[in-house]
Structures are given as structure tokens and as C-alpha cells.
Design a protein around this motif. Structure first.
Motif, PDB file in Angstrom:
ATOM      1  N   LEU A 111       4.359   8.783  -8.253  1.00  9.29           N
ATOM      2  CA  LEU A 111       3.700   7.534  -8.711  1.00  9.29           C
ATOM      3  C   LEU A 111       4.899   6.670  -9.510  1.00  9.29           C
ATOM      4  N   VAL A 115       6.905   5.113  -6.998  1.00  9.29           N
ATOM      5  CA  VAL A 115       6.048   3.864  -6.187  1.00  9.29           C
ATOM      6  C   VAL A 115       6.346   2.687  -7.376  1.00  9.29           C
ATOM      7  N   VAL A 155       0.069  -2.619  -6.536  1.00  7.26           N
ATOM      8  CA  VAL A 155      -0.183  -1.758  -5.675  1.00  7.26           C
ATOM      9  C   VAL A 155      -1.563  -1.491  -5.019  1.00  7.26           C
ATOM     10  N   SER A 197       0.946  -1.190   0.001  1.00  6.19           N
ATOM     11  CA  SER A 197       0.054   0.041   0.094  1.00  6.19           C
ATOM     12  C   SER A 197       0.803   1.221  -0.122  1.00  6.19           C
ATOM     13  N   THR A 198       0.458   2.290  -0.573  1.00  6.37           N
ATOM     14  CA  THR A 198       1.097   3.455  -0.599  1.00  6.37           C
ATOM     15  C   THR A 198       1.069   4.357   0.553  1.00  6.37           C
ATOM     16  N   GLU A 238      -2.188  12.314  -1.767  1.00  2.00           N
ATOM     17  CA  GLU A 238      -1.441  11.346  -2.459  1.00  2.00           C
ATOM     18  C   GLU A 238      -1.738  12.041  -3.880  1.00  2.00           C
ATOM     19  N   LEU A 267      -3.724   1.736  -4.056  1.00  3.46           N
ATOM     20  CA  LEU A 267      -3.280   3.295  -3.680  1.00  3.46           C
ATOM     21  C   LEU A 267      -4.241   3.818  -2.930  1.00  3.46           C
ATOM     22  N   VAL A 312       4.379   4.956   1.756  1.00  6.23           N
ATOM     23  CA  VAL A 312       5.358   5.773   1.255  1.00  6.23           C
ATOM     24  C   VAL A 312       4.626   7.057   0.783  1.00  6.23           C
TER      25      VAL A 312
END
Length: 265
Positions: free
Chosen positions: A15, A18, A30, A6-7, A38, A32, A10
Motif C-alpha cells: 500500500l 501504491v 485508488v 485500480s490496483t 492483495e 482497491l 500493480v
């Protein structure tokens, strides 16, 4: 099973970076975090959405789902909550994401009242989701943190476009054994969020395998039942600034999950 992160781990990372992490560390997808902080959120215009989808496709990385913040059991009028869910569903459709995550958020209401509110809203949103080919997943979280809690709502909804997201930390904190969580959620299971923590009193994120959560049992149960969906590492760096940076943990984390999968096969 396929592996994602999961973002949330981070926060605010562009992107391109990522996707670089996903490919460099061997993750298939991923999740998001769909929030204005974000790069990806419902405020994006059509051209920006097309760019995001193209960037993922070019990298060969899947968008597992959008982690939204709609609270389906929250007190108040239905329409603001439904509008928030519809915006998430539209974004997921445009990006090619199969799932959107929602929270219960029942607060101080009685369980019966919270269940009825959540089921009514999810039932309404399910028809919109069906038209878009996206599935809404109720996460085991806050007022409905166990599989037993979530199934009360999902049983009332009874629609294939509404399922469950199993957050293994919350079911454990709720005193539920993995075998019990799986039994409750399996007919509705979209995917599973894995993580690790030091204790019930200290939920600071740790590297996978370094804490107390029953990840071995969870993976073993999923494997034994032939479940072949996604395991998504939700490392809550956004809420714990002092936690170790996620990028350096991604390869050991993937290796830990691969080891658990191999041992359970």
C-alpha cells in the motif's frame, strides 16, 4: 471529474508504494482490488483496517471503492453470495470507501433467470448497504456487459444503494455506443472504468489513447451532461503478465485523460 487507478494494474504492490504512485503521478484516488492476493481484502482484522484508512488519509488519497468478485447472478444458493457482499460492505465501511464493485456472472442461464437472481440478491444486500452508507455497483461485465443488460437488473432492484459501474471496454465489446451506454446507466452511475486495448480480439491492456476504445466519446458525453464523478483507469496487468508495467504509464495516462477533459469542456 476526479482520476483514480485500480490496483489491478500493480498486482500485490504494498500500500505504501501504491500511495506513492498516486501522489507522484497526480491521481486523486485508488480503486482497491479486494482479493486475498492483495494487501487489502475482507480477511483483514480491525487494527489492519484502521491502519489502511489512516495511511490513505495521511497521503491525502481517497479510496474510490473496493473491486470485489461476488457474482450476483450466478446459479446456486443466495446466502454464500450475500455473505460475500456483506463482507465487502463491512470492509468498505471500515475503510471509508463509498462503493463496492460486484460482477453479474450469470453464466449459461437465460437472461430472465439471471436478471431475477441478480435483482433478488442486490435488493436484499441493498438494505444492509444502506445501513452502512456504502453503495453496491454492478459492473458492465460478462453476462451483462452492456448498459442495456445492466439496466434490466437495476430497474428490477429500484434501490438507491445499488448502482452501475460503467466499464467502457465491455460496453464497447457488447456493440453498444457510448451515448447508448450513458443513456442507460446515467440514472444509476457510480463511476466509470476507462482502459484501452488493441482490438476486440486482443484485449491486452495498452496505454490510454493507444488503442481502439472510444475514450474521447465517453469523456465528451460525460462532460456534456455535467457528470462530475470518477474516471478510474483499470489496467489489467494482473491478467496480462507481458503488458508494460503500469507505473511508467501513469503520468502519460493522467495527461491523456486531462487532455480529453479539457477538449470536451
Amino acid at each position: 471529474m476526479k482520476l483514480a487507478f485500480s490496483t489491478l494494474g500493480v498486482p500485490g504492490l504494498p500500500l505504501t508504494d501504491v500511495l506513492g504512485l498516486a501522489t507522484a503521478h497526480g491521481y486523486h484516488g485508488v480503486e482497491l482490488r479486494a482479493h486475498p492476493e492483495e494487501p487489502v481484502h475482507p480477511g483483514l482484522g480491525p487494527a489492519e483496517r484502521a491502519d489502511v484508512a489512516a495511511e490513505f488519509k495521511a497521503a491525502g488519497v481517497e479510496i474510490l471503492g473496493l473491486a470485489g468478485y461476488a457474482r450476483v447472478a450466478a446459479p446456486g444458493e443466495d446466502e454464500p453470495v450475500l455473505a460475500e457482499i456483506r463482507a465487502l460492505l463491512d470492509l468498505a465501511r471500515d475503510l471509508g470507501a463509498p462503493f463496492v464493485r460486484v460482477f453479474p456472472g450469470g453464466g449459461e442461464q437465460s437472461p430472465e433467470e439471471a436478471d431475477a437472481t441478480a435483482a433478488r440478491r442486490l435488493g436484499t444486500a441493498a438494505e444492509y448497504a444502506a445501513d452502512l452508507g456504502v453503495r453496491i455497483l454492478l459492473e458492465t461485465h460478462d453476462s451483462h456487459r452492456t448498459g442495456a443488460d445492466a439496466i434490466r437488473v437495476l430497474g428490477l432492484v429500484g434501490h438507491r444503494q445499488v448502482g452501475a459501474l460503467w466499464d467502457v471496454m465491455h460496453t464497447w465489446l457488447g456493440g453498444e455506443q457510448p451515448v447508448e451506454s450513458y443513456a442507460a446507466l446515467s440514472p444509476h452511475l457510480g463511476y466509470v472504468q476507462v482502459k484501452d486495448i488493441a482490438s476486440a480480439d486482443d484485449t491486452t491492456p495498452l496505454p490510454l489513447g493507444a488503442g481502439v476504445l472510444p475514450l474521447t466519446d465517453c469523456v465528451e458525453i460525460l462532460s456534456r451532461h455535467g457528470w462530475d464523478g470518477w474516471l478510474c483507469w483499470e489496467y489489467e496487468k494482473r491478467w496480462y503478465a507481458d503488458a508494460a508495467p503500469l507505473p511508467g504509464l501513469l503520468t502519460p495516462g493522467r495527461e491523456h485523460l486531462a487532455r480529453l477533459l479539457s477538449e470536451s469542456a
